[in-house]
Design an enzyme around this catalytic site. Structure first.
Site, short mmCIF file in Angstrom:
data_model
loop_
_atom_site.label_atom_id
_atom_site.label_comp_id
_atom_site.label_asym_id
_atom_site.label_seq_id
_atom_site.Cartn_x
_atom_site.Cartn_y
_atom_site.Cartn_z
N ASP A 197 0.83 -1.21 0.00
CA ASP A 197 0.00 0.00 0.00
C ASP A 197 0.86 1.25 0.00
OD1 ASP A 197 -2.55 -0.86 -0.12
OD2 ASP A 197 -2.94 -0.80 2.03
N LYS A 219 -1.25 1.83 -6.99
CA LYS A 219 -1.30 2.26 -8.40
C LYS A 219 -2.38 1.53 -9.19
CE LYS A 219 3.21 4.18 -8.88
NZ LYS A 219 4.60 3.74 -8.90
#
Ligand SMILES: C[S@@+](CC[C@H](N)C(=O)[O-])C[C@H]1O[C@@H](n2cnc3c(N)ncnc32)[C@H](O)[C@@H]1O
Length: 418
Positions: A197, A219
């Site tokens: 994360d 992403k």
């Protein structure tokens, strides 16, 4: 001659420890971890040993050593501060062919205790060998290096042993790589695939082997809800392909971390899953700025609140009236952009405009910044100082305790350097 290294399986076997001081306090817990039936012989014992005796975890003969105390023992530890008593214990053990460790005289000891440690499913024991019976500090330093190497994955024999399966959801702590748990770091080091994360301690990724696949979950596109579905799908598909997957998250996975959603998704797909708790930013970040979330006589309770939606927003389920009326510490996550609305709400429900507020951004990281203010002023100060997420907002009188600690720290530092 070199000593012969052996792992003793002591479960249910009698071990006699003579002496109740510091050495016994260190030895007895390890013997209990091995399941030994410990009999302690000593007129006086430390508080921790007394607690173990009171809890029935060890037997305690509250007197001096007597002939016959070693009878039936598989192992004896002579650790009084009287060499004559230790010698008598060792002689009695020798006569009945029981191994005895003497704390005061390694050269006269039949057996030595290695510096030992655990790293995952590996037990490490180190003895440095010289004619006087070794150098415990050297052994301990080597032990620490080996344990740290295995924990970080820098020392590994991954292909030579059983491989983990499934998914480990790992709380990485608030950002400082030193704040992940030992178990978290071990499992991370063993992963084939790591899904990380944005707020996870990413510097740990540098330590992974080159063949580990790293997926940056921050992403993954498609917006918040869809991204979570794609993360779940990635966890499941890699695990089903036989790879061990580490899901590295910031803080604790179960504190506003969607960790339980990932657990449920894995289990519904039949994928084995484990969770490693982490140091949540809700407590760790205030501590890194010297703010105790509770303090005797100041705050008896603390509330941890997600402010991902403003007070008044129809999606908010927070009872701001209750929080405004309480005197407990408030720890607010995801609040920076909505700090004005929160302050207004708390003032409306009865908190004083002078209530101290601390805003801590990038907690535990080298870029950490703290600003101290009041409920009335905090919105303006956050804007002026350009404070950006991630940040924790602490509301309550505990902030004054941090101010006092910081001042004292400054004095102590000045005194040490002056
Ligand atoms: C989605 S929540 C995740 C919380 C996480 N599971 C935990 O237990 O810390 C993200 C929020 O945590 C807080 N946070 C996480 N890491 C932080 C840090 N290093 N410094 C300040 N706040 C942090 C911020 O309020 C951020 O917006």
């Amino acid at each position: 001659m070199d000593p012969y290294l052996l792992g003793l399986r002591l479960e249910g076997r009698r071990v006699v420890v003579v002496g109740g001081g510091g050495v016994a306090s260190r030895r007895v817990p390890a013997l209990l971890d091995a399941g030994a039936d410990v009999l302690l012989v000593s007129p006086k014992v430390t508080a921790s040993l007394e607690d173990l005796a009171a809890a029935g975890r060890i037997g305690w003969a509250a007197r001096g050593y007597q002939d016959g105390d070693c009878a039936g023992a598989w192992l004896v530890s002579a650790c009084t501060d009287d060499p004559a008593v230790n010698a008598a214990v060792a002689a009695a053990a020798e006569a009945q062919r029981t191994w005895c460790v003497r704390a005061d005289d390694a050269g006269a000891s039949a057996a030595w205790t290695p510096a030992s440690g655990r790293a995952g499913d590996v037990r490490v024991g180190v003895l440095s060998v010289n004619p006087e019976g070794g150098d415990p500090r050297h052994s301990a330093a080597i032990r620490d290096a080996v344990v740290a190497g295995v924990q970080s994955g820098q020392l590994s024999a991954r292909h030579g042993r059983g491989h983990h399966a499934g998914v480990a959801i790992i709380g990485g702590g608030p950002g400082d790589p030193g704040l992940i748990t030992v178990r978290g770091r071990q499992l991370l080091a063993e992963a084939d695939v790591v899904l990380t994360d944005r707020l996870a301690p990413r510097s740990l990724l540098d330590e992974l082997r080159d063949d580990v696949q790293i997926i940056d979950a921050g992403k993954i596109p498609y917006g918040r809800a869809m991204a979570q579905e794609h993360i779940n799908a990635a966890l499941i598909s890699h695990a089903q392909a036989g790879r061990f997957v580490a899901r590295l998250k910031g803080g604790d996975p179960f504190v506003f971390g969607r960790g339980a959603e990932e657990v449920l998704a894995c289990l519904r797909a039949g994928v084995p899953v484990t969770v490693v708790p982490g140091v949540t930013s809700a407590v760790g970040v205030p501590a890194s700025a010297w703010v105790p979330v509770t303090h005797r006589g100041v705050a008896q309770e603390f509330h941890v609140v997600s402010v991902h939606v403003s007070p008044g927003d129809e999606r908010s389920t927070v009872n701001w009236g209750l929080l405004g009326g309480s005197s407990g510490t408030l720890v607010l996550l995801m609040a920076v952009e909505r700090i004005g609305a929160v302050a207004d709400e708390l003032l409306r429900y009865g908190r004083s405009p002078d209530t101290p507020v601390s805003v801590i951004a990038d907690g535990t990281l080298p870029t950490q910044r703290t600003i101290n203010s009041t409920l009335e002023q905090v919105e303006r100060l956050v804007a002026e100082e350009g404070i950006r997420p991630p940040a924790i907002v602490v509301v309550g009188d505990v902030v004054n305790v941090a101010v006092e600690i910081t001042e004292l720290m400054r004095d102590v530092t000045a005194w040490r350097t002056g």
